[in-house]
Design a protein around this motif. Structure first.
Motif, PDB file in Angstrom:
ATOM      1  N   GLY A  30       5.804   9.071 -14.043  1.00 51.18           N
ATOM      2  CA  GLY A  30       4.610   9.230 -13.220  1.00 51.18           C
ATOM      3  C   GLY A  30       4.951   9.597 -11.787  1.00 51.18           C
ATOM      4  O   GLY A  30       4.245  10.410 -11.163  1.00 51.18           O
ATOM      5  N   ASN A  31       6.039   9.022 -11.256  1.00 52.94           N
ATOM      6  CA  ASN A  31       6.451   9.349  -9.883  1.00 52.94           C
ATOM      7  C   ASN A  31       6.826  10.824  -9.750  1.00 52.94           C
ATOM      8  O   ASN A  31       6.515  11.470  -8.734  1.00 52.94           O
ATOM      9  CB  ASN A  31       7.628   8.470  -9.456  1.00 52.94           C
ATOM     10  CG  ASN A  31       7.216   7.013  -9.284  1.00 52.94           C
ATOM     11  OD1 ASN A  31       6.027   6.716  -9.152  1.00 52.94           O
ATOM     12  ND2 ASN A  31       8.186   6.109  -9.301  1.00 52.94           N
ATOM     13  N   LYS A  32       7.500  11.354 -10.780  1.00 54.62           N
ATOM     14  CA  LYS A  32       7.858  12.777 -10.760  1.00 54.62           C
ATOM     15  C   LYS A  32       6.584  13.638 -10.775  1.00 54.62           C
ATOM     16  O   LYS A  32       6.506  14.647 -10.059  1.00 54.62           O
ATOM     17  CB  LYS A  32       8.753  13.119 -11.954  1.00 54.62           C
ATOM     18  CG  LYS A  32      10.152  12.536 -11.862  1.00 54.62           C
ATOM     19  CD  LYS A  32      10.989  12.934 -13.076  1.00 54.62           C
ATOM     20  CE  LYS A  32      12.395  12.339 -12.981  1.00 54.62           C
ATOM     21  NZ  LYS A  32      13.232  12.697 -14.161  1.00 54.62           N
ATOM     22  N   ASN A  33       5.651  13.241 -11.612  1.00 54.11           N
ATOM     23  CA  ASN A  33       4.362  13.969 -11.642  1.00 54.11           C
ATOM     24  C   ASN A  33       3.669  13.904 -10.285  1.00 54.11           C
ATOM     25  O   ASN A  33       3.116  14.906  -9.811  1.00 54.11           O
ATOM     26  CB  ASN A  33       3.428  13.386 -12.705  1.00 54.11           C
ATOM     27  CG  ASN A  33       3.966  13.515 -14.110  1.00 54.11           C
ATOM     28  OD1 ASN A  33       3.871  12.595 -14.913  1.00 54.11           O
ATOM     29  ND2 ASN A  33       4.564  14.653 -14.460  1.00 54.11           N
ATOM     30  N   TYR A  34       3.741  12.748  -9.661  1.00 59.10           N
ATOM     31  CA  TYR A  34       3.083  12.564  -8.358  1.00 59.10           C
ATOM     32  C   TYR A  34       3.733  13.445  -7.292  1.00 59.10           C
ATOM     33  O   TYR A  34       3.030  14.087  -6.494  1.00 59.10           O
ATOM     34  CB  TYR A  34       3.169  11.090  -7.955  1.00 59.10           C
ATOM     35  CG  TYR A  34       2.355  10.739  -6.727  1.00 59.10           C
ATOM     36  CD1 TYR A  34       1.055  10.269  -6.839  1.00 59.10           C
ATOM     37  CD2 TYR A  34       2.897  10.870  -5.449  1.00 59.10           C
ATOM     38  CE1 TYR A  34       0.302   9.941  -5.726  1.00 59.10           C
ATOM     39  CE2 TYR A  34       2.156  10.555  -4.323  1.00 59.10           C
ATOM     40  CZ  TYR A  34       0.857  10.099  -4.464  1.00 59.10           C
ATOM     41  OH  TYR A  34       0.118   9.781  -3.351  1.00 59.10           O
ATOM     42  N   GLN A  35       5.058  13.477  -7.283  1.00 55.90           N
ATOM     43  CA  GLN A  35       5.770  14.312  -6.306  1.00 55.90           C
ATOM     44  C   GLN A  35       5.490  15.784  -6.525  1.00 55.90           C
ATOM     45  O   GLN A  35       5.497  16.566  -5.570  1.00 55.90           O
ATOM     46  CB  GLN A  35       7.278  14.036  -6.389  1.00 55.90           C
ATOM     47  CG  GLN A  35       7.669  12.636  -5.907  1.00 55.90           C
ATOM     48  CD  GLN A  35       9.122  12.309  -6.185  1.00 55.90           C
ATOM     49  OE1 GLN A  35       9.856  13.109  -6.787  1.00 55.90           O
ATOM     50  NE2 GLN A  35       9.554  11.110  -5.776  1.00 55.90           N
TER      51      GLN A  35
END
Length: 241
Positions: A30-35
């Motif tokens: 999810g963090n990668k998607n957010y970035q």
């Protein structure tokens, strides 16, 4: 019996470790998607992580951020509030209150926003962003209250004007009715006065009028008699010519 319990404990620990690995993995995804600013996909992975571990603070906090980026401020605020209430970390709790304040600020819930920033500052008095946003929310709250007071005053004035207009209309209608009644009464009184003021003939005047009529009749009779007399004196010739 001991061996069974031991095996069961080991299995549970293995499952818990696997679940922890799964929710952390989903959080990182999810963090990668957010970035990458893919906030919809990030939200989906954070929710999956929380399904595996509802106490995953990182997933819960970042789920609030993903909702905030999609302008779903109510959903974002509910996540930040949950994290602020459950977190044992003062730093995390302060940030959660700060983000909750921003979510409320975007919903124009200024009183609640002021309260959230105040709680954030109690945990981290050196947070200049929280201090700035606290003052901004406080000013917006004052302006909102002033606007509400002005609107209330305008509403009161409007109601007063409407009441005054209704009273004026009622008074005008009453005046018209009074004028009509006065006019009718005046006309009735005038008719009565006219009837009362009709000229009355005195006894003497009545006798004079009667005497004049009798004199006129006498003259008429005398004239008729004279004409009869003339007619009687005329001779008719009976000679046969």
């Amino acid at each position: 019996m001991r061996s069974l319990i031991t095996i069961l404990v080991i299995v549970l620990l293995m499952l818990a470790d696997a679940s922890a690995q799964t929710d952390r993995k989903l959080t990182r995804k999810g963090n990668k998607n957010y970035q990458s600013e893919n906030f919809t996909e990030a939200e989906l992975n954070y929710r999956k992580a929380l399904d595996n571990n509802p106490r995953n603070e990182a997933a819960g906090f970042n789920l609030g951020n993903a909702a905030y980026q999609q302008k779903n401020f109510e959903e974002a605020g509910s996540n930040f509030k949950r994290i602020a209430d459950m977190s044992n970390s003062a730093a995390t709790e302060s940030k959660a209150w700060y983000n909750l304040g921003n979510s409320l600020l975007n919903q124009q819930k200024y009183a609640e926003s002021v309260d959230a920033f105040k709680k954030s500052l109690r945990l981290n008095p050196d947070d200049e962003d929280a201090r700035y946003n606290f003052e901004y929310a406080r000013r917006m709250l004052q302006q909102q209250q002033q606007n509400n007071e002005q609107q209330d005053q305008q509403q009161d004035q409007k109601q007063d004007q409407q009441q005054n207009q209704q009273q004026d209309q009622q008074q005008e209608q009453q005046q018209q009715q009074d004028q009509q009644q006065d006019q009718q009464q005046s006309e009735q009184q005038q008719d009565q006065r006219q009837k009362q003021e009709q000229p009355r003939i005195s006894k003497e005047e009545a006798e004079r009028m009667l005497q004049a009529l009798m004199n006129e009749e006498k003259k008429t009779l005398e004239k008729l008699n004279e004409e009869k007399a003339k007619s009687a004196n005329v001779r008719v010739s009976e000679k046969d010519w």
